[in-house]
Design an enzyme around this catalytic site. Structure first.
Site, PDB file in Angstrom:
ATOM      1  N   ARG A 121      14.409  -6.412   4.464  1.00 45.75           N
ATOM      2  CA  ARG A 121      13.583  -6.718   3.283  1.00 45.75           C
ATOM      3  C   ARG A 121      12.863  -8.055   3.440  1.00 45.75           C
ATOM      4  NH1 ARG A 121      14.712  -3.033  -0.804  1.00 45.75           N
ATOM      5  NH2 ARG A 121      16.873  -2.351  -0.987  1.00 45.75           N
ATOM      6  N   GLU A 153       4.767  -1.143  -7.619  1.00 50.41           N
ATOM      7  CA  GLU A 153       5.609  -0.389  -6.687  1.00 50.41           C
ATOM      8  C   GLU A 153       5.362  -0.862  -5.256  1.00 50.41           C
ATOM      9  OE1 GLU A 153       7.973   1.367  -6.040  1.00 50.41           O
ATOM     10  OE2 GLU A 153       8.292   3.075  -7.348  1.00 50.41           O
ATOM     11  N   ASP A 154       6.364  -0.734  -4.417  1.00 48.94           N
ATOM     12  CA  ASP A 154       6.197  -1.031  -3.004  1.00 48.94           C
ATOM     13  C   ASP A 154       5.442   0.088  -2.292  1.00 48.94           C
ATOM     14  OD1 ASP A 154       8.246   0.796  -3.388  1.00 48.94           O
ATOM     15  OD2 ASP A 154       9.749  -0.303  -2.240  1.00 48.94           O
ATOM     16  N   PHE A 181       8.336   5.866   8.472  1.00 44.97           N
ATOM     17  CA  PHE A 181       9.242   5.105   7.611  1.00 44.97           C
ATOM     18  C   PHE A 181       9.055   3.623   7.907  1.00 44.97           C
ATOM     19  CE2 PHE A 181      13.146   3.177   6.151  1.00 44.97           C
ATOM     20  CZ  PHE A 181      13.287   3.782   4.912  1.00 44.97           C
ATOM     21  N   ASP A 215       5.484   7.555  -2.094  1.00 46.96           N
ATOM     22  CA  ASP A 215       5.761   8.474  -0.986  1.00 46.96           C
ATOM     23  C   ASP A 215       5.599   9.899  -1.520  1.00 46.96           C
ATOM     24  OD1 ASP A 215       6.717   9.435   1.441  1.00 46.96           O
ATOM     25  OD2 ASP A 215       8.806   9.066   0.961  1.00 46.96           O
TER      26      ASP A 215
HETATM   27  P1  5GP Z   1       8.891   8.450  -3.875  1.00 44.16           P
HETATM   28  O1  5GP Z   1       9.628   8.721  -5.149  1.00 44.16           O
HETATM   29  O2  5GP Z   1       7.412   8.225  -4.084  1.00 44.16           O
HETATM   30  O3  5GP Z   1       9.170   9.497  -2.835  1.00 44.16           O
HETATM   31  O4  5GP Z   1       9.524   7.195  -3.216  1.00 44.16           O
HETATM   32  C1  5GP Z   1       9.416   5.970  -3.740  1.00 44.16           C
HETATM   33  C2  5GP Z   1      10.474   5.056  -3.185  1.00 44.16           C
HETATM   34  O5  5GP Z   1      11.081   5.519  -1.981  1.00 44.16           O
HETATM   35  C3  5GP Z   1       9.862   3.730  -2.836  1.00 44.16           C
HETATM   36  O6  5GP Z   1       9.794   2.881  -3.952  1.00 44.16           O
HETATM   37  C4  5GP Z   1      10.768   3.222  -1.741  1.00 44.16           C
HETATM   38  O7  5GP Z   1      11.852   2.534  -2.307  1.00 44.16           O
HETATM   39  C5  5GP Z   1      11.263   4.480  -1.050  1.00 44.16           C
HETATM   40  N1  5GP Z   1      10.473   4.747   0.148  1.00 44.16           N
HETATM   41  C6  5GP Z   1       9.542   5.694   0.333  1.00 44.16           C
HETATM   42  N2  5GP Z   1       9.006   5.639   1.566  1.00 44.16           N
HETATM   43  C7  5GP Z   1       9.612   4.591   2.181  1.00 44.16           C
HETATM   44  C8  5GP Z   1       9.472   3.992   3.486  1.00 44.16           C
HETATM   45  O8  5GP Z   1       8.683   4.371   4.352  1.00 44.16           O
HETATM   46  N3  5GP Z   1      10.279   2.929   3.728  1.00 44.16           N
HETATM   47  C9  5GP Z   1      11.168   2.449   2.832  1.00 44.16           C
HETATM   48  N4  5GP Z   1      11.889   1.403   3.193  1.00 44.16           N
HETATM   49  N5  5GP Z   1      11.330   2.980   1.601  1.00 44.16           N
HETATM   50  C10 5GP Z   1      10.547   4.027   1.283  1.00 44.16           C
END
Ligand code: 5GP
Length: 174
Positions: A163, A97-98, A150, A101
């Protein structure tokens, strides 16, 4: 209104940490074969660097997931836009995963993958924003813990932009 990017994690800092994670994964899986699952689109850069830092036999597969719209807030709904190309039964799976959050995406993917009966499922994430956590998730291999900002770059986008930045940065509107 224009946008400026403030560097949070430089290219060199990321590269050094990715090398460490790759070495750790190589040690811990010993000589087992891995399935590296790159969660699209955001983890494509991290996954390609991490794959090259791991010295193990592996296959690489891709999973398309959408959890954000065009904005910066999670919709909380995880949509699979492209499934894996092959079954993962009895395999050692590492989800790449990137960023974790709220944790909703990874929690959902862990539940989904477990129904497919792999031998093991672990998670590697470049970034973690613990301040926004909604569900508890275990990140087995974590690059960096970051504050609640963010971020873009190194695969991460803002409305599909940025990206291709080689570093992680924060969008500032001026
Ligand atoms: P989660 O389900 O954990 O809230 O979010 C996961 C996904 O939300 C990540 O894989 C990513 O694609 C997006 N995301 C969450 N935080 C960020 C952020 O700070 N920047 C960006 N570009 N995408 C985010």
């Amino acid at each position: 209104m224009s946008e400026r990017i403030n560097v949070m994690l430089s290219q060199e800092t990321i590269a050094a940490r990715v090398r460490e994670l790759g070495a750790q994964i190589t040690r811990e899986y010993a000589d087992r074969a891995l399935v590296l699952v790159c969660v699209l689109k955001g983890s494509f850069v991290f996954a390609s660097d991490l794959a090259r830092a791991i010295d193990l036999p592996m296959r690489i597969d891709f999973l398309g997931v959408r959890s954000y719209g065009e904005g910066t807030e999670s919709s909380g709904v995880v949509q699979i836009t492209q499934d894996l190309s092959r079954p993962i039964a009895l395999e050692d799976v590492l989800i790449v995963e990137d960023i974790v959050d709220t944790g909703l995406t990874i929690a959902h993917l862990m539940d989904l993958f477990r129904t497919r009966q792999p031998r093991s499922v672990k998670v590697a994430s470049l970034l973690h924003k613990p301040a926004r956590s909604k569900v508890e998730v275990k990140i087995d291999y974590l690059g960096f813990t970051i504050e609640d900002k963010f971020v873009v770059g190194y695969g991460l986008d803002f409305a599909e932009k940025y990206r291709n930045l080689p570093y992680i940065g924060v969008v500032e509107r001026t």
